[in-house]
Motif scaffolding. Sequence first.
Motif, PDB file in Angstrom:
ATOM      1  N   ILE A   4       0.850  -1.193   0.000  1.00  0.00           N
ATOM      2  CA  ILE A   4       0.000   0.000   0.000  1.00  0.00           C
ATOM      3  C   ILE A   4       0.883   1.240   0.000  1.00  0.00           C
ATOM      4  O   ILE A   4       1.876   1.315   0.733  1.00  0.00           O
ATOM      5  CB  ILE A   4      -0.920   0.020   1.231  1.00  0.00           C
ATOM      6  CG1 ILE A   4      -1.814  -1.220   1.264  1.00  0.00           C
ATOM      7  CG2 ILE A   4      -1.782   1.285   1.236  1.00  0.00           C
ATOM      8  CD1 ILE A   4      -2.648  -1.349   2.526  1.00  0.00           C
ATOM      9  N   THR A   5       0.519   2.204  -0.817  1.00  0.00           N
ATOM     10  CA  THR A   5       1.191   3.494  -0.790  1.00  0.00           C
ATOM     11  C   THR A   5       0.144   4.591  -0.851  1.00  0.00           C
ATOM     12  O   THR A   5      -1.014   4.340  -1.196  1.00  0.00           O
ATOM     13  CB  THR A   5       2.206   3.635  -1.940  1.00  0.00           C
ATOM     14  OG1 THR A   5       3.066   4.746  -1.678  1.00  0.00           O
ATOM     15  CG2 THR A   5       1.515   3.837  -3.287  1.00  0.00           C
ATOM     16  N   ILE A   6       0.562   5.804  -0.521  1.00  0.00           N
ATOM     17  CA  ILE A   6      -0.326   6.969  -0.543  1.00  0.00           C
ATOM     18  C   ILE A   6       0.333   8.048  -1.386  1.00  0.00           C
ATOM     19  O   ILE A   6       1.514   8.362  -1.192  1.00  0.00           O
ATOM     20  CB  ILE A   6      -0.598   7.488   0.877  1.00  0.00           C
ATOM     21  CG1 ILE A   6      -1.373   6.426   1.678  1.00  0.00           C
ATOM     22  CG2 ILE A   6      -1.379   8.804   0.842  1.00  0.00           C
ATOM     23  CD1 ILE A   6      -1.541   6.769   3.143  1.00  0.00           C
ATOM     24  N   ALA A   7      -0.421   8.598  -2.324  1.00  0.00           N
ATOM     25  CA  ALA A   7       0.136   9.590  -3.248  1.00  0.00           C
ATOM     26  C   ALA A   7      -0.856  10.722  -3.464  1.00  0.00           C
ATOM     27  O   ALA A   7      -2.064  10.492  -3.524  1.00  0.00           O
ATOM     28  CB  ALA A   7       0.476   8.935  -4.583  1.00  0.00           C
ATOM     29  N   THR A   8      -0.348  11.922  -3.586  1.00  0.00           N
ATOM     30  CA  THR A   8      -1.165  13.056  -4.011  1.00  0.00           C
ATOM     31  C   THR A   8      -0.960  13.340  -5.495  1.00  0.00           C
ATOM     32  O   THR A   8      -1.777  14.012  -6.112  1.00  0.00           O
ATOM     33  CB  THR A   8      -0.811  14.317  -3.199  1.00  0.00           C
ATOM     34  OG1 THR A   8       0.596  14.570  -3.312  1.00  0.00           O
ATOM     35  CG2 THR A   8      -1.160  14.128  -1.724  1.00  0.00           C
ATOM     36  N   ASP A   9       0.131  12.838  -6.054  1.00  0.00           N
ATOM     37  CA  ASP A   9       0.444  13.021  -7.473  1.00  0.00           C
ATOM     38  C   ASP A   9       0.576  11.639  -8.116  1.00  0.00           C
ATOM     39  O   ASP A   9       1.622  10.992  -8.014  1.00  0.00           O
ATOM     40  CB  ASP A   9       1.740  13.815  -7.623  1.00  0.00           C
ATOM     41  CG  ASP A   9       2.174  13.994  -9.080  1.00  0.00           C
ATOM     42  OD1 ASP A   9       1.391  13.620  -9.977  1.00  0.00           O
ATOM     43  OD2 ASP A   9       3.289  14.499  -9.302  1.00  0.00           O
ATOM     44  N   LEU A  10      -0.473  11.189  -8.778  1.00  0.00           N
ATOM     45  CA  LEU A  10      -0.466   9.849  -9.360  1.00  0.00           C
ATOM     46  C   LEU A  10       0.440   9.750 -10.587  1.00  0.00           C
ATOM     47  O   LEU A  10       0.733   8.642 -11.041  1.00  0.00           O
ATOM     48  CB  LEU A  10      -1.891   9.433  -9.734  1.00  0.00           C
ATOM     49  CG  LEU A  10      -2.888   9.379  -8.572  1.00  0.00           C
ATOM     50  CD1 LEU A  10      -4.235   8.866  -9.056  1.00  0.00           C
ATOM     51  CD2 LEU A  10      -2.363   8.517  -7.424  1.00  0.00           C
ATOM     52  N   ASP A  11       0.887  10.892 -11.100  1.00  0.00           N
ATOM     53  CA  ASP A  11       1.791  10.900 -12.251  1.00  0.00           C
ATOM     54  C   ASP A  11       3.243  11.138 -11.862  1.00  0.00           C
ATOM     55  O   ASP A  11       4.092  11.358 -12.732  1.00  0.00           O
ATOM     56  CB  ASP A  11       1.351  11.971 -13.256  1.00  0.00           C
ATOM     57  CG  ASP A  11       0.033  11.634 -13.927  1.00  0.00           C
ATOM     58  OD1 ASP A  11      -0.177  10.440 -14.236  1.00  0.00           O
ATOM     59  OD2 ASP A  11      -0.786  12.551 -14.136  1.00  0.00           O
ATOM     60  N   HIS A  12       3.541  11.113 -10.576  1.00  0.00           N
ATOM     61  CA  HIS A  12       4.925  11.347 -10.147  1.00  0.00           C
ATOM     62  C   HIS A  12       5.836  10.322 -10.822  1.00  0.00           C
ATOM     63  O   HIS A  12       5.533   9.124 -10.860  1.00  0.00           O
ATOM     64  CB  HIS A  12       5.031  11.210  -8.625  1.00  0.00           C
ATOM     65  CG  HIS A  12       6.335  11.687  -8.088  1.00  0.00           C
ATOM     66  ND1 HIS A  12       7.498  10.937  -8.173  1.00  0.00           N
ATOM     67  CD2 HIS A  12       6.687  12.847  -7.457  1.00  0.00           C
ATOM     68  CE1 HIS A  12       8.493  11.601  -7.623  1.00  0.00           C
ATOM     69  NE2 HIS A  12       8.029  12.766  -7.175  1.00  0.00           N
ATOM     70  N   PRO A  13       6.968  10.761 -11.392  1.00  0.00           N
ATOM     71  CA  PRO A  13       7.798   9.838 -12.181  1.00  0.00           C
ATOM     72  C   PRO A  13       8.335   8.654 -11.389  1.00  0.00           C
ATOM     73  O   PRO A  13       8.489   7.566 -11.952  1.00  0.00           O
ATOM     74  CB  PRO A  13       8.922  10.739 -12.716  1.00  0.00           C
ATOM     75  CG  PRO A  13       8.902  11.962 -11.867  1.00  0.00           C
ATOM     76  CD  PRO A  13       7.487  12.148 -11.446  1.00  0.00           C
TER      77      PRO A  13
END
Length: 273
Positions: A4-13
Amino acid sequence: MRVITIATDLDHPFLRRLLAPSCEAAGLRLDVLEGNQKGFRPRDKRALLTEYLAEQVAPDELVMFTDAYDTLFLRGADYIRTTYAGFAQRVVFSAESNCWPLGNVGLALHDGPPVRPYPYLNSGGFIGPAGDIVALNTKYPTPPSEHFPLLGRLGTHGVDTDRLHGASDQYYWTLVQLLEPDTVGLDHGAVLFENFAPTVANFCELSRWTSDFRAHGRQAASYRRERTRLESRLQSPSGAAQVHFASALAKTVVLDLLDEGQLPFWLTEVLPR
């Protein structure tokens, strides 16, 4: 088992080009939770993760949390389960060489000498049954600083560590681990998690390096130093399941090496062709 991870930017490289492809190549299920509310803070990750685990995951299911923008996986579920079973504690955190964010104050909270090579908790990776993680968050809804007399004495001198570091997940989990050593362990030997952040004696160094990089880009002395350090370190493969490039400079260097085709084979072999 799931990652599981948490991201605010789903396009982060790093998420798109390294973490997600490495999980796919290792046969790991990756659940990406989106932290999309305005002003999302690091400590909000804990609330989002707890809610998801309580509502969507069976209490006895093994879950592995990972940071989104600076980690990737080298090994799959069989290795992770077998290695995790070797720990005495039910929840196991990554560890690192720096006592962040408390610095020297954090050193004074630890009993006994440091366990090398990675003595101190890092919250960028941890593993345990979903129910145990939820239980810890429920037992400690806020950083349990009141249990540490040293932090109370600092407060009488106007140093409020909750105010200074309350936004840090790592501050929270460091205090919880010190209170719950029979439940929460650390991966001192980097058999599950390996942290590639530079070792520093003074955390002001890291902020100076970041400022130098922002001002001068890849011509900055700090970038050249970090690139040289990582190129040397990456000559030796990691034996862990997850590797963590836990600094802004480190993950920039890794993405540059990826673009230039200079990442070592033991990293690129886990990525889809």
